[in-house]
Structure formats: structure tokens, C-alpha cells
Design a protein around this motif. Structure first.
Motif, mmCIF file in Angstrom:
data_model
loop_
_atom_site.group_PDB
_atom_site.id
_atom_site.type_symbol
_atom_site.label_atom_id
_atom_site.label_comp_id
_atom_site.label_asym_id
_atom_site.label_seq_id
_atom_site.Cartn_x
_atom_site.Cartn_y
_atom_site.Cartn_z
ATOM 1 N N ALA A 141 37.216 53.319 44.257
ATOM 2 C CA ALA A 141 37.988 54.431 43.716
ATOM 3 C C ALA A 141 38.982 53.925 42.676
ATOM 4 O O ALA A 141 39.421 52.770 42.745
ATOM 5 N N PRO A 142 39.346 54.754 41.691
ATOM 6 C CA PRO A 142 40.314 54.331 40.665
ATOM 7 C C PRO A 142 41.667 53.914 41.229
ATOM 8 O O PRO A 142 42.372 53.119 40.627
ATOM 9 N N ASP A 143 42.044 54.465 42.407
ATOM 10 C CA ASP A 143 43.335 54.091 42.990
ATOM 11 C C ASP A 143 43.194 53.030 44.082
ATOM 12 O O ASP A 143 44.119 52.806 44.862
ATOM 13 N N ALA A 144 42.031 52.369 44.134
ATOM 14 C CA ALA A 144 41.845 51.298 45.120
ATOM 15 C C ALA A 144 42.858 50.184 44.881
ATOM 16 O O ALA A 144 43.265 49.933 43.746
ATOM 17 N N GLN A 145 43.276 49.537 45.964
ATOM 18 C CA GLN A 145 44.269 48.469 45.869
ATOM 19 C C GLN A 145 43.564 47.112 45.807
ATOM 20 O O GLN A 145 42.932 46.691 46.769
ATOM 21 N N ILE A 146 43.681 46.466 44.665
ATOM 22 C CA ILE A 146 43.035 45.174 44.445
ATOM 23 C C ILE A 146 44.092 44.078 44.582
ATOM 24 O O ILE A 146 45.067 44.064 43.832
ATOM 25 N N GLU A 147 43.891 43.176 45.514
ATOM 26 C CA GLU A 147 44.846 42.081 45.715
ATOM 27 C C GLU A 147 44.517 40.937 44.757
ATOM 28 O O GLU A 147 43.405 40.405 44.787
ATOM 29 N N LEU A 148 45.470 40.589 43.925
ATOM 30 C CA LEU A 148 45.280 39.492 42.982
ATOM 31 C C LEU A 148 46.026 38.260 43.489
ATOM 32 O O LEU A 148 47.201 38.344 43.856
ATOM 33 N N ARG A 149 45.324 37.119 43.511
ATOM 34 C CA ARG A 149 45.925 35.866 43.968
ATOM 35 C C ARG A 149 45.700 34.769 42.934
ATOM 36 O O ARG A 149 44.641 34.703 42.305
ATOM 37 N N ARG A 150 46.693 33.900 42.775
ATOM 38 C CA ARG A 150 46.551 32.697 41.959
ATOM 39 C C ARG A 150 45.991 31.583 42.834
ATOM 40 O O ARG A 150 46.423 31.402 43.974
ATOM 41 N N ILE A 151 45.004 30.849 42.328
ATOM 42 C CA ILE A 151 44.444 29.708 43.055
ATOM 43 C C ILE A 151 45.138 28.450 42.559
ATOM 44 O O ILE A 151 45.174 28.174 41.360
ATOM 45 N N VAL A 152 45.696 27.688 43.485
ATOM 46 C CA VAL A 152 46.519 26.532 43.144
ATOM 47 C C VAL A 152 45.703 25.248 43.242
ATOM 48 O O VAL A 152 45.147 24.949 44.291
ATOM 49 N N TRP A 160 40.532 26.911 48.949
ATOM 50 C CA TRP A 160 41.415 27.288 47.838
ATOM 51 C C TRP A 160 42.757 27.733 48.422
ATOM 52 O O TRP A 160 42.822 28.686 49.197
ATOM 53 N N ARG A 161 43.802 27.050 48.034
ATOM 54 C CA ARG A 161 45.145 27.479 48.424
ATOM 55 C C ARG A 161 45.622 28.495 47.384
ATOM 56 O O ARG A 161 45.554 28.237 46.184
ATOM 57 N N THR A 162 46.084 29.619 47.838
ATOM 58 C CA THR A 162 46.424 30.711 46.913
ATOM 59 C C THR A 162 47.883 31.122 47.040
ATOM 60 O O THR A 162 48.547 30.848 48.044
ATOM 61 N N GLU A 163 48.342 31.787 45.990
ATOM 62 C CA GLU A 163 49.669 32.399 45.959
ATOM 63 C C GLU A 163 49.507 33.839 45.509
ATOM 64 O O GLU A 163 48.667 34.137 44.659
ATOM 65 N N PRO A 164 50.284 34.768 46.054
ATOM 66 C CA PRO A 164 50.152 36.169 45.656
ATOM 67 C C PRO A 164 50.598 36.380 44.215
ATOM 68 O O PRO A 164 51.588 35.806 43.776
ATOM 69 N N LEU A 165 49.844 37.201 43.493
ATOM 70 C CA LEU A 165 50.230 37.622 42.148
ATOM 71 C C LEU A 165 50.792 39.030 42.198
ATOM 72 O O LEU A 165 51.976 39.244 42.014
ATOM 73 N N ARG A 166 49.925 40.010 42.492
ATOM 74 C CA ARG A 166 50.368 41.398 42.579
ATOM 75 C C ARG A 166 49.225 42.236 43.102
ATOM 76 O O ARG A 166 48.118 41.737 43.327
ATOM 77 N N ILE A 167 49.490 43.517 43.310
ATOM 78 C CA ILE A 167 48.454 44.488 43.675
ATOM 79 C C ILE A 167 48.094 45.269 42.415
ATOM 80 O O ILE A 167 48.962 45.855 41.769
ATOM 81 N N ALA A 168 46.825 45.247 42.057
ATOM 82 C CA ALA A 168 46.343 45.976 40.879
ATOM 83 C C ALA A 168 45.648 47.255 41.324
ATOM 84 O O ALA A 168 45.121 47.343 42.434
ATOM 85 N N SER A 169 45.661 48.234 40.447
ATOM 86 C CA SER A 169 44.947 49.483 40.697
ATOM 87 C C SER A 169 43.489 49.326 40.266
ATOM 88 O O SER A 169 43.175 48.587 39.338
ATOM 89 N N GLY A 170 42.619 50.054 40.951
ATOM 90 C CA GLY A 170 41.207 50.005 40.590
ATOM 91 C C GLY A 170 40.936 50.447 39.168
ATOM 92 O O GLY A 170 39.938 50.056 38.563
ATOM 93 N N SER A 171 41.835 51.252 38.594
ATOM 94 C CA SER A 171 41.630 51.749 37.233
ATOM 95 C C SER A 171 41.997 50.719 36.166
ATOM 96 O O SER A 171 41.740 50.936 34.988
ATOM 97 N N GLU A 172 42.583 49.592 36.557
ATOM 98 C CA GLU A 172 42.956 48.568 35.583
ATOM 99 C C GLU A 172 41.739 47.773 35.123
ATOM 100 O O GLU A 172 40.778 47.597 35.875
ATOM 101 N N PRO A 173 41.771 47.255 33.874
ATOM 102 C CA PRO A 173 40.669 46.414 33.403
ATOM 103 C C PRO A 173 40.603 45.119 34.191
ATOM 104 O O PRO A 173 41.625 44.531 34.537
ATOM 105 N N SER A 174 39.380 44.683 34.486
ATOM 106 C CA SER A 174 39.197 43.479 35.296
ATOM 107 C C SER A 174 39.015 42.219 34.454
ATOM 108 O O SER A 174 38.786 41.143 34.993
ATOM 109 N N GLY A 175 39.109 42.357 33.124
ATOM 110 C CA GLY A 175 39.009 41.187 32.265
ATOM 111 C C GLY A 175 37.620 40.915 31.738
ATOM 112 O O GLY A 175 37.409 39.973 30.975
#
Length: 201
Positions: A144-155, A117-132
Motif C-alpha cells: 500500500a502507498p502508506d506502508a511503513q518501510i524500515e530503512l537501515r544503514r549497514i555498517v 550485517w550490523r545495522t543502524e536505524p535510518l528512518r521509516i519511509a512511506s510506501g509512496s516514496e521512490p525506492s531509488g
């Protein structure tokens, strides 16, 4: 010959109208006021910068956090000094999970038995955000609620059995030491394909 007397048709140099002069003066006054305001603001901005420059980083962080919380703004997430780039091969923690392993090579994610999967960066989400999927990232990933979740778009991903025969469109990654969690999403109402946990080989 006798001199010709001046007539009423003789033209005199035209003087600027008073109305035009008033308009010009008003325009110059406005320009001067704007220049003064810019100079005033610049002076205060420089003074504020000099003051902020001398504030220790921890104190500056606290000031930002207090201001952000009072305004209802989520503070920006920063990389921890202990964070290391996500790279290398990882094996499934649970040998019976659908995805037995995965490797990370820059922007490319290489799942076992799948096309890369080739990916592109989206943003860093907080652990407290809804995951969908009705839960937060923190609850889904036991983080943890302040965990850093890396979000990537799959191309341009191919259809995958991991997503019920649909193409994955994005991934969420949580890297904790030798462990990495992967959440995979497709388009649609029930967008979560699955969650898998891996350990470094």
C-alpha cells in the motif's frame, strides 16, 4: 583664622546624566514588554494544551491529517497496534532466489551463506516514496502507498555476491505478519542489489 571661601574647583557629587537615565528606562521598558509577551504566549499555550488534551485521539489524528495535507506535509507514520518486532528466522518464498533465508536479531541481520550485517536505524519511509530504482517502494514490494518501510544503514559490510561483489550499504524492510521483504542497496547509480521475500519458519 579666617574661613576659606569655596572656590570654583570644589567638586560636587556627580549626578547621573539624563541620557544615561533615558537609556536605562528604555532598556527596562523593552524587558517588561518581552516578559509580558512571554506570559501572554504561555497562557495561550496552556489553554491550547488543555483544549487538545480533551480531544479524542481519532479526532486529533483527523485534525492533524487535514492540517498537514493543506500545508503539503506528509503525515507521520505510526506503528500499528498489531505490529510485532521483527525477529527470528525466515525462509525464501521462492526456493530459487539468490538469498535462501535470513534471520533478524535486533540490529543484526544474518543472511544465509553471508557474514552478518550490523545495522543502524535510518528512518521509516512511506510506501509512496521512490525506492531509488525508478519505482516506489509500494510498487516494488506490491504494498500500500502508506506502508511503513524500515530503512537501515549497514555498517562495515563485506563485499557480497548479492550486490555484484560490492558491499551493501543499506537495507529496506517491510514486515507484514509472517512475511518480510528485503531490499538491499549498494552505492552507485544503479544502487538496488535486489529484492527478496521471506516467510517465517
Amino acid at each position: 583664622m579666617s574661613a576659606v571661601a569655596p572656590t570654583s574647583q570644589t567638586r560636587r557629587p556627580r549626578e547621573p546624566s539624563r541620557r544615561g537615565m533615558r537609556l536605562l528606562a528604555a532598556g527596562l521598558t523593552v524587558v517588561c514588554i518581552i516578559e509580558l509577551l512571554f506570559a501572554f504566549e504561555q497562557t495561550h499555550a496552556m489553554a491550547a494544551w488543555r483544549a487538545a488534551r480533551d480531544i479524542p485521539a481519532p479526532q486529533l489524528d483527523r485534525l492533524w491529517s487535514n492540517a498537514a495535507s493543506s500545508l503539503g506535509i506528509a503525515p507521520p507514520l505510526r506503528a500499528d497496534h498489531a505490529d510485532i518486532p521483527l525477529a527470528g528466522a525466515f525462509s525464501a518464498v521462492d526456493p530459487e532466489q539468490a538469498l535462501s533465508g535470513v534471520a533478524f536479531d535486533g540490529a543484526v541481520i544474518r543472511p544465509a551463506s553471508e557474514e552478518p550485517w550490523r545495522t543502524e536505524p535510518l528512518r521509516i519511509a512511506s510506501g509512496s516514496e521512490p525506492s531509488g530504482d525508478g519505482q516506489t517502494f509500494a510498487r516494488r514490494l506490491r504494498a500500500a502507498p502508506d506502508a511503513q518501510i524500515e530503512l537501515r544503514r549497514i555498517v562495515d559490510a563485506s563485499a557480497s555476491p548479492l550486490c555484484g561483489g560490492q558491499s551493501p550499504i543499506s537495507a529496506a524492510l517491510l514486515h507484514r505478519g509472517s512475511r518480510v521483504d528485503l531490499m538491499l542497496f549498494r552505492s552507485g547509480a544503479k544502487s538496488l542489489c535486489g529484492t527478496w521475500t521471506f516467510e517465517a519458519r
